[in-house]
Scaffold this motif. Structure first.
Motif, PDB file in Angstrom:
ATOM      1  N   TRP A 161     -13.943   7.675   0.012  1.00  0.00           N
ATOM      2  CA  TRP A 161     -12.834   7.432  -0.921  1.00  0.00           C
ATOM      3  C   TRP A 161     -11.654   8.319  -0.556  1.00  0.00           C
ATOM      4  N   VAL A 162     -10.440   7.741  -0.610  1.00  0.00           N
ATOM      5  CA  VAL A 162      -9.192   8.480  -0.413  1.00  0.00           C
ATOM      6  C   VAL A 162      -8.182   7.999  -1.455  1.00  0.00           C
ATOM      7  N   PRO A 163      -7.104   8.770  -1.710  1.00  0.00           N
ATOM      8  CA  PRO A 163      -6.163   8.403  -2.774  1.00  0.00           C
ATOM      9  C   PRO A 163      -5.094   7.378  -2.378  1.00  0.00           C
ATOM     10  N   ASP A 164      -5.469   6.318  -1.656  1.00  0.00           N
ATOM     11  CA  ASP A 164      -4.548   5.206  -1.439  1.00  0.00           C
ATOM     12  C   ASP A 164      -4.253   4.535  -2.779  1.00  0.00           C
ATOM     13  N   LYS A 165      -3.051   3.961  -2.903  1.00  0.00           N
ATOM     14  CA  LYS A 165      -2.646   3.301  -4.141  1.00  0.00           C
ATOM     15  C   LYS A 165      -1.871   2.027  -3.818  1.00  0.00           C
ATOM     16  N   VAL A 166      -1.753   1.170  -4.806  1.00  0.00           N
ATOM     17  CA  VAL A 166      -0.884   0.002  -4.692  1.00  0.00           C
ATOM     18  C   VAL A 166       0.494   0.389  -5.229  1.00  0.00           C
ATOM     19  N   VAL A 167       1.555  -0.023  -4.517  1.00  0.00           N
ATOM     20  CA  VAL A 167       2.917   0.184  -5.011  1.00  0.00           C
ATOM     21  C   VAL A 167       3.649  -1.152  -4.951  1.00  0.00           C
ATOM     22  N   HIS A 168       4.321  -1.489  -6.033  1.00  0.00           N
ATOM     23  CA  HIS A 168       5.105  -2.713  -6.084  1.00  0.00           C
ATOM     24  C   HIS A 168       6.521  -2.390  -5.610  1.00  0.00           C
ATOM     25  N   ALA A 169       6.824  -2.848  -4.402  1.00  0.00           N
ATOM     26  CA  ALA A 169       8.069  -2.468  -3.725  1.00  0.00           C
ATOM     27  C   ALA A 169       9.298  -2.825  -4.541  1.00  0.00           C
ATOM     28  N   MET A 170       9.297  -4.027  -5.125  1.00  0.00           N
ATOM     29  CA  MET A 170      10.484  -4.449  -5.859  1.00  0.00           C
ATOM     30  C   MET A 170      10.752  -3.522  -7.043  1.00  0.00           C
ATOM     31  N   ASP A 171       9.696  -3.171  -7.770  1.00  0.00           N
ATOM     32  CA  ASP A 171       9.859  -2.248  -8.902  1.00  0.00           C
ATOM     33  C   ASP A 171      10.414  -0.903  -8.433  1.00  0.00           C
ATOM     34  N   LEU A 172       9.837  -0.367  -7.363  1.00  0.00           N
ATOM     35  CA  LEU A 172      10.235   0.953  -6.878  1.00  0.00           C
ATOM     36  C   LEU A 172      11.681   0.962  -6.386  1.00  0.00           C
ATOM     37  N   MET A 200       0.827  -1.212   0.000  1.00  0.00           N
ATOM     38  CA  MET A 200       0.000   0.000   0.000  1.00  0.00           C
ATOM     39  C   MET A 200       0.859   1.260   0.000  1.00  0.00           C
ATOM     40  N   LEU A 201       0.594   2.144  -0.961  1.00  0.00           N
ATOM     41  CA  LEU A 201       1.180   3.484  -0.966  1.00  0.00           C
ATOM     42  C   LEU A 201       0.177   4.383  -0.246  1.00  0.00           C
ATOM     43  N   HIS A 202       0.485   4.686   0.993  1.00  0.00           N
ATOM     44  CA  HIS A 202      -0.466   5.373   1.863  1.00  0.00           C
ATOM     45  C   HIS A 202      -0.814   6.781   1.379  1.00  0.00           C
ATOM     46  N   SER A 203      -2.070   7.132   1.546  1.00  0.00           N
ATOM     47  CA  SER A 203      -2.496   8.523   1.337  1.00  0.00           C
ATOM     48  C   SER A 203      -2.355   9.325   2.619  1.00  0.00           C
ATOM     49  N   GLY A 204      -2.119   8.633   3.731  1.00  0.00           N
ATOM     50  CA  GLY A 204      -2.085   9.274   5.042  1.00  0.00           C
ATOM     51  C   GLY A 204      -3.398   9.150   5.785  1.00  0.00           C
ATOM     52  N   ALA A 205      -4.446   8.680   5.097  1.00  0.00           N
ATOM     53  CA  ALA A 205      -5.769   8.601   5.728  1.00  0.00           C
ATOM     54  C   ALA A 205      -5.754   7.693   6.953  1.00  0.00           C
ATOM     55  N   ARG A 206      -4.979   6.629   6.902  1.00  0.00           N
ATOM     56  CA  ARG A 206      -4.939   5.676   8.016  1.00  0.00           C
ATOM     57  C   ARG A 206      -4.427   6.339   9.297  1.00  0.00           C
ATOM     58  N   TYR A 207      -3.630   7.396   9.154  1.00  0.00           N
ATOM     59  CA  TYR A 207      -3.033   8.051  10.318  1.00  0.00           C
ATOM     60  C   TYR A 207      -3.634   9.427  10.594  1.00  0.00           C
ATOM     61  N   ALA A 208      -4.725   9.750   9.921  1.00  0.00           N
ATOM     62  CA  ALA A 208      -5.280  11.103   9.980  1.00  0.00           C
ATOM     63  C   ALA A 208      -5.747  11.506  11.369  1.00  0.00           C
ATOM     64  N   HIS A 232       5.681   3.622 -13.023  1.00  0.00           N
ATOM     65  CA  HIS A 232       5.666   2.212 -13.414  1.00  0.00           C
ATOM     66  C   HIS A 232       5.494   1.278 -12.223  1.00  0.00           C
ATOM     67  N   SER A 233       5.735   1.789 -11.014  1.00  0.00           N
ATOM     68  CA  SER A 233       5.633   0.942  -9.820  1.00  0.00           C
ATOM     69  C   SER A 233       4.318   1.125  -9.071  1.00  0.00           C
ATOM     70  N   VAL A 234       3.472   2.040  -9.544  1.00  0.00           N
ATOM     71  CA  VAL A 234       2.261   2.419  -8.810  1.00  0.00           C
ATOM     72  C   VAL A 234       0.999   2.079  -9.610  1.00  0.00           C
ATOM     73  N   ILE A 235      -0.004   1.550  -8.920  1.00  0.00           N
ATOM     74  CA  ILE A 235      -1.322   1.320  -9.515  1.00  0.00           C
ATOM     75  C   ILE A 235      -2.325   2.187  -8.760  1.00  0.00           C
ATOM     76  N   ASP A 236      -2.968   3.080  -9.479  1.00  0.00           N
ATOM     77  CA  ASP A 236      -3.860   4.048  -8.840  1.00  0.00           C
ATOM     78  C   ASP A 236      -5.246   3.434  -8.630  1.00  0.00           C
ATOM     79  N   THR A 237      -5.338   2.590  -7.615  1.00  0.00           N
ATOM     80  CA  THR A 237      -6.599   1.906  -7.317  1.00  0.00           C
ATOM     81  C   THR A 237      -7.589   2.796  -6.584  1.00  0.00           C
ATOM     82  N   GLY A 238      -7.066   3.752  -5.803  1.00  0.00           N
ATOM     83  CA  GLY A 238      -7.907   4.464  -4.857  1.00  0.00           C
ATOM     84  C   GLY A 238      -8.187   3.587  -3.658  1.00  0.00           C
ATOM     85  N   GLY A 239      -8.636   4.194  -2.593  1.00  0.00           N
ATOM     86  CA  GLY A 239      -8.950   3.442  -1.382  1.00  0.00           C
ATOM     87  C   GLY A 239     -10.331   3.797  -0.860  1.00  0.00           C
TER      88      GLY A 239
END
Length: 471
Positions: A173-184, A84-92, A115-122
């Motif tokens: 809805w918040v802008p959480d995203k998926v990030v592939h750690a190995m790619d990044l 998870m590429l955090h939007s910060g919502a979890r810690y708001a 290339h390492s991020v998928i903008d799924t939204g949360g």
């Protein structure tokens, strides 16, 4: 070894016969024990996301940087998170500093490494009455920390997420995203290496080289060549994550941490389109990540552990993840996990209170200059999370630049990370990695194949491994 040979030959030319004999004796010992004749400006300990971004940041400022890692790049905590590429919502509501850092870095990482991020939204979903009662507090936290959000009706959520609990009451809805750690991380490592950084993989730090009260380098055990080596540097940065305290103990420094195990379960089916979070304060089993087309990840737990090299997941952890996850998606109870895994968070013990837990500890980070412990040339950066790793590299880069009066700003906010290896780079990559040109060209040939996206991080892994084997 090529650098060592050149220095060796130059010295042979200028020495008398007697001195020559002594020099050969000394030089042969250096080669036997793998002592590096290059002295670096900076040596980074730890090849996770923070260490790699630190190496990248300082390299782009023009410093001669090396990184040492006991395994492969991203083989520790960074490669074992929940995706998870955090939007910060979890810690708001409970950790505003982390929330602000996360929303900033969410946007930067999406820009420099798309290339390492998928903008799924949360979606933060209210399933039970306490979730709904938390909604007002949650929205207040989002507003205060500048995190974009939208209310989503129950009807729309059921259309977007057909597997979700039909008893859902509300969602945001918040802008959480998926990030592939190995790619990044591999992209950041390769970008650093192509700009001059040196990576020493499979080297475990066994001791510090200390003269009086100044750290001058490290002694490492080369796990590939089964030998001791020495690497000298003006400044050592300890970014070993949950292993930071163990590293510092080798310098005689006691460092308080809260190493916290987070367990995750893998389901071999994509169950949701958005990252799902329970609308409540951070708790166990309240995240479901659609990591890929056929994988969902349920997480996490937060148990403080004693030994970072001797941890395991309990059956209670697994049962809790299934139980809590199935509240959001009932199918989880039926499907179960194909496997489980864990990472260990390098949380900081910033309070003397015995009430602090793996959940209440802050997710922000700190820099420690061990001049305060009477040792010069040694710093530690710890805490944080993968989402904020680039920022951590920038901040310690700023700290060191100020310390050595280097008038150069960080460039990692805007640099596009290398996402592809061009065939035209094969000869140059061969020179800087020491790997055979034909071998490099051969692995690069996978680019353009049906599995390019799957094989790309492995290409980077092979190349960064090569960077570390030149010595």
């Amino acid at each position: 070894m090529g650098k060592h040979l050149i220095v060796f030959i130059i010295n042979l030319y200028f020495l008398s016969d007697t001195k020559l004999l002594n020099y050969i004796k000394v030089a042969s010992k250096l080669f036997q024990w793998g002592i590096n004749l290059v002295r670096y400006d900076i040596l980074v300990i730890g090849g996770g996301a923070t260490g790699v971004f630190t190496a990248l940041d300082l390299t782009l400022r023009g410093l001669n940087v090396a990184l040492v890692e006991r395994g492969m790049i991203a083989s520790g905590t960074s490669g074992k998170f929940h995706g998870m590429l955090h939007s910060g919502a979890r810690y708001a509501t409970n950790d505003p500093d982390s929330a602000k850092e996360c929303i900033q870095e969410n946007q930067i990482i999406s820009s420099i490494a798309p290339h390492s991020v998928i903008d799924t939204g949360g979606l933060f979903v209210a399933i039970e009455k306490p979730d709904l009662e938390f909604e007002e507090t949650f929205i207040k936290g989002l507003k205060e920390n500048g995190i974009p959000f939208k209310n989503v009706t129950k009807e729309d959520v059921l259309k977007l997420e057909p597997n979700i609990n039909p008893g859902i009451k509300d969602a945001i809805w918040v802008p959480d995203k998926v990030v592939h750690a190995m790619d990044l991380i591999m992209s950041a490592a390769l970008t650093a290496a192509l700009n001059g950084a040196t990576f020493y993989t499979f080297r475990e730090v066994v001791d510090f080289i200390k003269i009086n009260n100044k750290i001058e380098g490290v002694k490492v055990y080369n796990r590939i060549k089964d030998r001791l080596e020495e690497i000298d540097a003006d400044i050592i940065i300890n970014s070993a994550g949950p292993w930071s305290a163990k590293i510092l103990s080798k310098a005689g420094i006691k460092f308080d941490m809260l190493p916290t195990l987070g367990a995750m379960g893998v389901i071999n089916k994509k169950l949701n389109s958005h990252i799902l979070n329970r609308m409540r304060p951070p708790s166990d089993g309240d995240i479901i990540v659609p990591y890929s087309d056929n994988i969902s990840i349920v997480g996490t737990t937060a148990s403080i552990i004693e030994d970072v090299d001797n941890a395991s997941i309990s059956q209670d952890d697994i049962d809790l993840l299934i139980s809590e996850g199935s509240v959001m998606i009932p199918k989880i109870k039926e499907l179960g996990f194909i496997r489980t895994y864990y990472s260990i968070r390098p949380l900081l013990k910033e309070s003397t209170s015995n009430q602090i837990t793996g959940r209440t500890a802050t997710r922000t980070f700190s820099i420690f200059d061990h001049e305060n412990d009477g040792l010069y040339g040694l710093l530690t950066i710890s805490g944080g999370k993968l989402t904020t790793a680039r920022l951590m590299g920038e901040k310690i880069g700023d700290y060191i630049s100020n310390k050595i009066n280097l008038k150069k700003d960080s460039k990692t906010r805007n640099i596009k990370l290398v996402d592809k290896i061009d065939k035209e780079n094969a000869e140059y990559l061969s020179q800087i990695t020491g790997l055979n040109y034909s071998f490099i060209k051969g692995i690069i040939d996978f680019i353009g194949s049906v599995d390019e996206e799957r094989i790309r991080p492995f290409i980077s892994m092979i190349l960064t491994y090569g960077f570390g084997q030149v010595m």
